[in-house]
Scaffold this active site. Sequence first.
Site, PDB file in Angstrom:
ATOM      1  N   VAL A 105     103.637 104.952 -47.709  1.00  0.00           N
ATOM      2  CA  VAL A 105     103.025 104.609 -46.417  1.00  0.00           C
ATOM      3  C   VAL A 105     102.099 105.731 -45.937  1.00  0.00           C
ATOM      4  O   VAL A 105     101.590 105.675 -44.823  1.00  0.00           O
ATOM      5  CB  VAL A 105     104.120 104.311 -45.371  1.00  0.00           C
ATOM      6  CG1 VAL A 105     104.856 103.016 -45.731  1.00  0.00           C
ATOM      7  CG2 VAL A 105     105.104 105.465 -45.217  1.00  0.00           C
ATOM      8  N   ASP A 106     101.885 106.742 -46.796  1.00  0.00           N
ATOM      9  CA  ASP A 106     100.940 107.809 -46.423  1.00  0.00           C
ATOM     10  C   ASP A 106      99.523 107.406 -46.836  1.00  0.00           C
ATOM     11  O   ASP A 106      99.326 106.374 -47.484  1.00  0.00           O
ATOM     12  CB  ASP A 106     101.359 109.150 -47.062  1.00  0.00           C
ATOM     13  CG  ASP A 106     101.302 109.130 -48.588  1.00  0.00           C
ATOM     14  OD1 ASP A 106     102.266 109.587 -49.239  1.00  0.00           O
ATOM     15  OD2 ASP A 106     100.286 108.662 -49.147  1.00  0.00           O
ATOM     16  N   HIS A 121     104.095  98.551 -49.024  1.00  0.00           N
ATOM     17  CA  HIS A 121     105.091  98.774 -47.967  1.00  0.00           C
ATOM     18  C   HIS A 121     104.446  99.194 -46.653  1.00  0.00           C
ATOM     19  O   HIS A 121     105.089  99.814 -45.797  1.00  0.00           O
ATOM     20  CB  HIS A 121     106.125  99.816 -48.429  1.00  0.00           C
ATOM     21  CG  HIS A 121     106.931  99.359 -49.604  1.00  0.00           C
ATOM     22  ND1 HIS A 121     107.623 100.225 -50.416  1.00  0.00           N
ATOM     23  CD2 HIS A 121     107.127  98.130 -50.135  1.00  0.00           C
ATOM     24  CE1 HIS A 121     108.221  99.544 -51.380  1.00  0.00           C
ATOM     25  NE2 HIS A 121     107.937  98.279 -51.232  1.00  0.00           N
ATOM     26  N   THR A 202     108.091 106.778 -59.203  1.00  0.00           N
ATOM     27  CA  THR A 202     108.921 105.791 -58.512  1.00  0.00           C
ATOM     28  C   THR A 202     110.272 105.673 -59.211  1.00  0.00           C
ATOM     29  O   THR A 202     110.349 105.737 -60.438  1.00  0.00           O
ATOM     30  CB  THR A 202     108.247 104.410 -58.409  1.00  0.00           C
ATOM     31  OG1 THR A 202     109.119 103.519 -57.708  1.00  0.00           O
ATOM     32  CG2 THR A 202     107.894 103.828 -59.775  1.00  0.00           C
ATOM     33  N   GLN A 229     112.276 112.572 -64.148  1.00  0.00           N
ATOM     34  CA  GLN A 229     113.611 112.028 -64.408  1.00  0.00           C
ATOM     35  C   GLN A 229     113.520 110.668 -65.084  1.00  0.00           C
ATOM     36  O   GLN A 229     112.554 109.931 -64.868  1.00  0.00           O
ATOM     37  CB  GLN A 229     114.359 111.834 -63.073  1.00  0.00           C
ATOM     38  CG  GLN A 229     114.492 113.053 -62.211  1.00  0.00           C
ATOM     39  CD  GLN A 229     115.387 114.105 -62.886  1.00  0.00           C
ATOM     40  OE1 GLN A 229     116.308 113.754 -63.625  1.00  0.00           O
ATOM     41  NE2 GLN A 229     115.064 115.353 -62.644  1.00  0.00           N
ATOM     42  N   ALA A 245     103.822 114.630 -61.335  1.00  0.00           N
ATOM     43  CA  ALA A 245     102.527 113.954 -61.224  1.00  0.00           C
ATOM     44  C   ALA A 245     101.362 114.942 -61.190  1.00  0.00           C
ATOM     45  O   ALA A 245     100.357 114.751 -61.881  1.00  0.00           O
ATOM     46  CB  ALA A 245     102.509 113.089 -59.971  1.00  0.00           C
TER      47      ALA A 245
HETATM   48  N1  APR Z   1     106.136 113.841 -59.698  1.00  0.00           N
HETATM   49  C1  APR Z   1     106.500 112.634 -60.226  1.00  0.00           C
HETATM   50  N2  APR Z   1     107.668 112.009 -59.906  1.00  0.00           N
HETATM   51  C2  APR Z   1     108.500 112.648 -59.047  1.00  0.00           C
HETATM   52  C3  APR Z   1     108.192 113.919 -58.491  1.00  0.00           C
HETATM   53  C4  APR Z   1     106.939 114.511 -58.850  1.00  0.00           C
HETATM   54  N3  APR Z   1     106.571 115.681 -58.357  1.00  0.00           N
HETATM   55  N4  APR Z   1     109.225 114.293 -57.662  1.00  0.00           N
HETATM   56  C5  APR Z   1     110.140 113.282 -57.708  1.00  0.00           C
HETATM   57  N5  APR Z   1     109.703 112.308 -58.546  1.00  0.00           N
HETATM   58  C6  APR Z   1     110.351 111.030 -58.869  1.00  0.00           C
HETATM   59  C7  APR Z   1     111.870 111.034 -58.785  1.00  0.00           C
HETATM   60  O1  APR Z   1     112.452 111.410 -60.020  1.00  0.00           O
HETATM   61  C8  APR Z   1     112.168 109.584 -58.422  1.00  0.00           C
HETATM   62  O2  APR Z   1     112.334 108.803 -59.609  1.00  0.00           O
HETATM   63  O3  APR Z   1     109.915 110.114 -57.906  1.00  0.00           O
HETATM   64  C9  APR Z   1     110.913 109.114 -57.697  1.00  0.00           C
HETATM   65  C10 APR Z   1     111.074 108.931 -56.182  1.00  0.00           C
HETATM   66  O4  APR Z   1     111.958 107.864 -55.984  1.00  0.00           O
HETATM   67  P1  APR Z   1     112.299 107.340 -54.497  1.00  0.00           P
HETATM   68  O5  APR Z   1     112.571 108.486 -53.629  1.00  0.00           O
HETATM   69  O6  APR Z   1     113.334 106.294 -54.672  1.00  0.00           O
HETATM   70  O7  APR Z   1     110.920 106.697 -54.024  1.00  0.00           O
HETATM   71  P2  APR Z   1     110.278 105.260 -54.344  1.00  0.00           P
HETATM   72  O8  APR Z   1     110.560 104.815 -55.725  1.00  0.00           O
HETATM   73  O9  APR Z   1     108.867 105.342 -53.920  1.00  0.00           O
HETATM   74  O10 APR Z   1     111.098 104.332 -53.293  1.00  0.00           O
HETATM   75  C11 APR Z   1     110.726 102.999 -53.181  1.00  0.00           C
HETATM   76  O11 APR Z   1     112.145 102.706 -51.277  1.00  0.00           O
HETATM   77  O12 APR Z   1     112.984 103.694 -49.448  1.00  0.00           O
HETATM   78  C12 APR Z   1     112.121 102.734 -49.857  1.00  0.00           C
HETATM   79  O13 APR Z   1     110.176 101.915 -48.814  1.00  0.00           O
HETATM   80  C13 APR Z   1     110.695 103.047 -49.428  1.00  0.00           C
HETATM   81  O14 APR Z   1     108.657 102.834 -50.710  1.00  0.00           O
HETATM   82  C14 APR Z   1     109.981 103.291 -50.749  1.00  0.00           C
HETATM   83  C15 APR Z   1     110.820 102.533 -51.752  1.00  0.00           C
END
Ligand code: APR
Length: 262
Positions: A105-106, A121, A202, A229, A245
Amino acid sequence: MEGVLLRRAAELLGSARRVVVLTGAGISAESGVPTFRDGLTGLWARFDPQQLATAEAFHADPDLVWGWYEWRRARVSRAEPNPGHLAIATIQTRVPGSAVITQNVDDLHERAGARPVIHLHGSLFAPRCVAAAAHPAAVEETTDDELAQPDEGRRMPPPRCASCAAPVRPGVVWFGEALPEEALTAAVGAAAACDVLLAVGTSGVVYPAAEIPGIAARSGATVVQVNPQPTPLDQVCAVNLRGTAAQVLPALVTAAWGETDQ
Ligand code: APR
């Protein structure tokens, strides 16, 4: 990260006619925007989503919820796009017609120059009237006072709709709410028509967004993941690049097209 895997992904990217980049909170982590599910730092480790990210929560305590989203908007306003965002904007110029689909959402993709960006989202910068989405609601300029908010935000009464005086709500998709139809249709269409999909940062656990890499794979595309991960998406990916990333994406773009001014 293995050079072989990076070269493989670069070959795929370099010869792609249509690319989709699907991003999650991980793409903005290196800009200082917290993810949702990462250990102690993730927002959901510190805040209860049921208390803050549902329509029921907003109706029960609008000042708490509005304050929390204003705090998040203030943090994003202070953040800068990182080399990962910039590399994605470069991919979009290198492969015209490529789509950037984000769960975030940024506005960091847009500030990095990506156009268009499909927000599944919603956005922190598109508040709307709680009674009628058609009623225009202005985005208030972020004040220094707000930027100086304590780390958990503070209660702030939401502004009132200029048309009907109902409360204004954050323009994000809350748990239990449907995704914006237009965005979801565009995302599914792009995934079904691409030949390479990059899934970046993600966790692949929130649906229907997590379905998109599978749609691309079933339509014959090759899926590449960038994430430090493993995630449930590993199994639909031909290449899993284990790294962040901001480190992996610039290297991938350079390997695909040589040095660019990204
Ligand atoms: N570069 C790449 N990946 C990364 C980094 C990084 N620097 N840091 C963390 N990650 C990975 C983590 O390993 C994890 O798999 O990014 C992922 C973040 O996962 P979430 O926090 O679950 O975020 P997201 O997948 O975007 O969540 C989906 O859930 O809470 C709701 O609406 C919200 O849009 C969000 C949705």
